[in-house]
Design a protein around this motif. Structure first.
Motif, PDB file in Angstrom:
ATOM      1  N   UNK A 166       0.298  -1.563   0.118  1.00 46.23           N
ATOM      2  CA  UNK A 166       0.924  -2.301  -1.299  1.00 46.23           C
ATOM      3  C   UNK A 166       2.360  -2.982  -1.121  1.00 46.23           C
ATOM      4  N   UNK A 167       3.116  -2.477  -0.178  1.00 40.90           N
ATOM      5  CA  UNK A 167       4.335  -3.249   0.154  1.00 40.90           C
ATOM      6  C   UNK A 167       4.130  -4.516   1.283  1.00 40.90           C
ATOM      7  N   UNK A 168       3.336  -4.027   2.262  1.00 40.50           N
ATOM      8  CA  UNK A 168       3.088  -5.080   3.383  1.00 40.50           C
ATOM      9  C   UNK A 168       2.180  -6.397   3.015  1.00 40.50           C
ATOM     10  N   UNK A 169       1.335  -5.898   2.081  1.00 42.39           N
ATOM     11  CA  UNK A 169       0.434  -6.962   1.847  1.00 42.39           C
ATOM     12  C   UNK A 169       0.943  -8.443   1.097  1.00 42.39           C
ATOM     13  N   UNK A 170       1.818  -8.020   0.082  1.00 47.42           N
ATOM     14  CA  UNK A 170       2.417  -9.365  -0.703  1.00 47.42           C
ATOM     15  C   UNK A 170       3.543 -10.101   0.295  1.00 47.42           C
ATOM     16  N   UNK A 171       3.799  -9.274   1.167  1.00 46.16           N
ATOM     17  CA  UNK A 171       5.003  -9.763   2.157  1.00 46.16           C
ATOM     18  C   UNK A 171       4.346 -10.998   2.719  1.00 46.16           C
ATOM     19  N   UNK A 172       2.768 -10.947   3.391  1.00 46.32           N
ATOM     20  CA  UNK A 172       2.101 -11.903   3.934  1.00 46.32           C
ATOM     21  C   UNK A 172       1.620 -12.934   2.897  1.00 46.32           C
ATOM     22  N   UNK A 173       1.578 -12.559   1.711  1.00 49.04           N
ATOM     23  CA  UNK A 173       1.089 -13.680   0.706  1.00 49.04           C
ATOM     24  C   UNK A 173       1.369 -13.034  -0.613  1.00 49.04           C
ATOM     25  N   UNK A 174       2.725 -13.398  -1.154  1.00 49.74           N
ATOM     26  CA  UNK A 174       2.906 -12.884  -2.502  1.00 49.74           C
ATOM     27  C   UNK A 174       1.921 -12.800  -3.886  1.00 49.74           C
ATOM     28  N   UNK A 175       1.099 -13.927  -3.770  1.00 53.57           N
ATOM     29  CA  UNK A 175       0.138 -14.058  -4.908  1.00 53.57           C
ATOM     30  C   UNK A 175      -0.867 -12.771  -4.798  1.00 53.57           C
ATOM     31  N   UNK A 176      -0.970 -12.094  -3.615  1.00 56.62           N
ATOM     32  CA  UNK A 176      -1.790 -11.142  -3.565  1.00 56.62           C
ATOM     33  C   UNK A 176      -1.344  -9.622  -4.293  1.00 56.62           C
ATOM     34  N   UNK A 177      -0.199  -9.864  -4.783  1.00 54.62           N
ATOM     35  CA  UNK A 177       0.425  -8.672  -5.489  1.00 54.62           C
ATOM     36  C   UNK A 177      -0.488  -7.892  -6.533  1.00 54.62           C
ATOM     37  N   UNK A 178      -1.064  -8.586  -7.429  1.00 53.08           N
ATOM     38  CA  UNK A 178      -1.664  -8.146  -8.614  1.00 53.08           C
ATOM     39  C   UNK A 178      -3.111  -7.226  -8.095  1.00 53.08           C
ATOM     40  N   UNK A 179      -3.532  -7.644  -7.121  1.00 47.52           N
ATOM     41  CA  UNK A 179      -4.686  -6.809  -6.515  1.00 47.52           C
ATOM     42  C   UNK A 179      -4.179  -5.486  -5.887  1.00 47.52           C
ATOM     43  N   UNK A 180      -3.372  -5.563  -5.242  1.00 52.57           N
ATOM     44  CA  UNK A 180      -2.897  -4.201  -4.462  1.00 52.57           C
ATOM     45  C   UNK A 180      -2.256  -3.334  -5.221  1.00 52.57           C
ATOM     46  N   UNK A 181      -1.666  -3.973  -6.406  1.00 47.80           N
ATOM     47  CA  UNK A 181      -0.914  -2.963  -7.335  1.00 47.80           C
ATOM     48  C   UNK A 181      -2.029  -2.434  -8.423  1.00 47.80           C
ATOM     49  N   UNK A 182      -3.162  -2.896  -8.290  1.00 49.38           N
ATOM     50  CA  UNK A 182      -4.282  -2.160  -9.192  1.00 49.38           C
ATOM     51  C   UNK A 182      -4.425  -0.470  -9.147  1.00 49.38           C
ATOM     52  N   UNK A 183      -4.388  -0.048  -7.918  1.00 49.45           N
ATOM     53  CA  UNK A 183      -4.458   1.594  -7.844  1.00 49.45           C
ATOM     54  C   UNK A 183      -3.324   2.096  -8.684  1.00 49.45           C
ATOM     55  N   UNK A 184      -1.962   1.650  -8.619  1.00 50.85           N
ATOM     56  CA  UNK A 184      -0.967   2.146  -9.213  1.00 50.85           C
ATOM     57  C   UNK A 184      -1.125   1.960 -10.639  1.00 50.85           C
ATOM     58  N   UNK A 185      -1.228   0.808 -11.303  1.00 52.95           N
ATOM     59  CA  UNK A 185      -1.682   0.652 -12.588  1.00 52.95           C
ATOM     60  C   UNK A 185      -2.589   1.411 -13.114  1.00 52.95           C
ATOM     61  N   UNK A 186      -3.539   1.583 -12.335  1.00 52.88           N
ATOM     62  CA  UNK A 186      -4.775   2.533 -12.757  1.00 52.88           C
ATOM     63  C   UNK A 186      -4.369   3.834 -12.938  1.00 52.88           C
ATOM     64  N   UNK A 187      -3.859   4.306 -11.788  1.00 52.42           N
ATOM     65  CA  UNK A 187      -3.299   5.863 -11.950  1.00 52.42           C
ATOM     66  C   UNK A 187      -2.565   6.097 -13.044  1.00 52.42           C
ATOM     67  N   UNK A 188      -1.669   5.073 -13.347  1.00 50.16           N
ATOM     68  CA  UNK A 188      -0.601   5.216 -14.499  1.00 50.16           C
ATOM     69  C   UNK A 188      -1.511   5.058 -15.933  1.00 50.16           C
TER      70      UNK A 188
END
Length: 560
Positions: A166-188
């Protein structure tokens, strides 16, 4: 299915994916956005690359890699595209293996998912493109699948893997952040549901787990974001500059994800997606909920922020490339469920044959046979081939032959079996600024690009002693031209005018209705191109004798 049979078929799928991605791989011309990272790697020091976001987003990690390679082994087109290629092939192998545990004993679904990734035109395109989207496709899939394991089991090991991705993916492309943060949001959301309504699933993360993972991700992202934070304002100006996609654009976007411009195929693809989604909700509600949240978060973010050009289908697809594997997974499940239900009384061989037939039909209805396999194509990454599969790239019109309105040299070249390659001059940054991919559909020979000693492009400073592009030839060096292996040097004397005219002729089969438009190349590079062409034609006429062919557009010299 036996384990040995499963492994053999998966291995064959991976090999097929590799073959498709390597087809004419080394002969592809660099174009458009691929130059962003290269230009920055050449012109900027390490410290500036590491601490600068740019509006022409160059992908900091890839640019750092280019800089390192320029100072060591050197950088060619193939080397620049090596990391996206590796990521694209690994996605075919790793994503199905990790997703298999959520598909039960249905090995056919896993193999079908792998095959869909292998032949996805969008996945193939980005695997051959010197940009980060293939990498994001892989990393997003890994992040969500490890995130799913963390949510289902509450394991610290999977939590660490998810957080790192989740840290590495948006470093390559910041617009991908919502996708990879979904598990954290879902767990919350599960924690909140358990606190207020009860019934939190057993073994899922608790408040401490969610806070720990969230803190870890926040700290990790800050490590790459804060050093460049002062320049983020320039990138943020892209927000709000795009529009909402039109119905036409959305249909084109669905075609990009489906891998076909055929309306019936797109409709069947969407139907299979819905069937797969319903099946997943029933069998794996936690994972289904997380995947749906990832889709909703990503597309909501795009629609709310409306970044520059986001209304265009290819940009909409590019910003959501991390969601493509989700769609393909659910389509694979939907296809399997549909075929399994309709053949529930037939032998398993019949089911397998129908699934293979469906995959073959999707492949045949897509752009791959025409763009990659029909004949030599040095421009498979060109926007005319990749941005809208309904157009399927430059093709001879059904009514009217464009050849009489184009330079006769290219029609004659089609019959020349003794010619393997030609050099075309010049090239500018934008794909839309040169007509060479149109002409190649006629002559079918390999195309190399002529450049000036000071720059690979007609404009800009893109030279470096360790930037060694295999498909570029310095036309100011007669010895380099002679040793290039090309049979002809073609100098285009006015490409700013020639290019839109050629596109019109290919679309209509005539130039009778052509009206010369204003275009950005004419404004910025038209006169420069004409002056340079006049000089080179005079120099080569003195070096090689008069042109073997010449018309209003081109001067062609035979290379001895």
């Amino acid at each position: 299915m036996r384990a040995r049979t499963y492994s053999l078929i998966l291995g064959l799928v991976v090999l097929a994916a590799l073959a498709l991605r390597l087809h004419e791989f080394s002969s592809q011309i660099l174009g458009d956005d691929e130059w962003h990272g290269l230009q920055v790697a050449i012109s900027a020091p390490y410290a500036e690359i590491l601490t600068t976001f740019r509006k022409a987003d160059n992908c900091i990690p890839l640019t750092l890699l280019y800089k390192l390679l320029l100072g060591s082994i050197g950088l060619s087109e193939s080397v620049a595209r090596a990391m996206p290629l590796v990521a694209g092939v690994l996605a075919v192998l790793l994503l199905p293996i990790l997703a298999a545990r959520y598909l039960g004993s249905r090995a056919e679904v896993t193999l079908l998912f792998a095959a869909l990734v292998a032949v996805s035109p969008l996945a193939i395109y980005y695997s051959r493109y010197a940009r980060p989207y293939s990498i994001v496709f892989l990393l997003s899939g890994l992040a969500l699948l490890f995130g799913a394991r963390w949510i289902e089991r509450g394991s610290g090991r999977f939590a660490v893997m998810y957080a790192l991705l989740a840290v590495l993916t948006p470093y390559f492309n910041p617009p991908a952040a919502p996708t990879v943060l979904a598990p954290l949001l879902f767990a919350g959301l599960l924690v909140v549901k358990g606190a207020f309504f009860g019934g939190r699933p057993e073994r899922t993360p608790d408040v401490a787990d969610v806070l720990a993972v969230g803190t870890g991700i926040g700290v990790g992202i800050s490590l790459w974001f804060l050093p460049a934070a002062r320049t983020f304002a320039e990138v943020s100006t892209k927000a709000g500059q795009g529009g909402l996609p039109s119905t036409e654009s959305l249909l084109s976007f669905l075609g990009l994800f489906a891998g076909s411009g055929n309306g019936v195929v797109i409709a069947l693809f969407c139907a299979a997606f819905l069937v797969g989604l319903v099946s997943f909700v029933r069998s794996r509600p936690l994972l289904a909920g997380m995947l749906v949240l990832a889709l909703v978060a990503q597309y909501s973010a795009i629609l709310v922020t409306r970044p520059l050009f986001s209304q265009a289908s290819i940009i909409f697809a590019r910003y959501s490339i991390g969601c493509l594997w989700i769609v393909l997974l659910l389509v694979a499940l939907g296809l399997f469920e549909t075929v399994h239900w309709s053949t529930r009384r037939a032998p398993s061989a019949v089911r397998g044959a129908l699934l293979v037939a469906a995959l073959a039909g999707l492949f045949a209805a897509g752009p791959i046979p025409f763009v990659y396999l029909a004949r030599t194509n040095s421009f498979t990454n060109h926007e005319d081939f990749q941005y809208d599969y309904r157009k399927r790239g430059p093709r001879l019109p059904e009514e009217g032959d464009p050849r009489p309105f184009l330079p006769a040299f290219y029609s004659d070249l089609e019959e020349r079996g003794d010619v393997d390659a030609i050099i075309e001059f010049p090239q500018v940054l934008w794909w839309s600024a040169t007509p060479y991919h149109f002409y190649q559909r006629i002559h079918g020979k390999r195309v190399m690009i002529g450049h000036l000693a000071k720059s690979y492009l007609l404009h800009g400073r893109t030279m470096h002693e360790d930037l060694r592009l295999d498909n570029y030839v310095d036309v100011e060096d007669a010895d380099a031209v002679r040793s290039s292996g090309a049979a002809y040097l073609v100098i285009h004397r006015d490409p700013a005018w020639e290019t839109p005219r050629t596109a019109h002729v290919f679309r209509t089969g005539t130039d009778a209705t052509y009206v010369r438009p204003a275009n950005k190349m004419e404004d910025r590079f038209g006169s420069l191109g004409r002056r340079t062409a006049v000089r080179l034609v005079a120099e080569y006429a003195g070096e090689l004798g008069p042109p073997e062919y010449q018309d209003a557009w081109i001067s062609v010299f035979r290379i001895p």
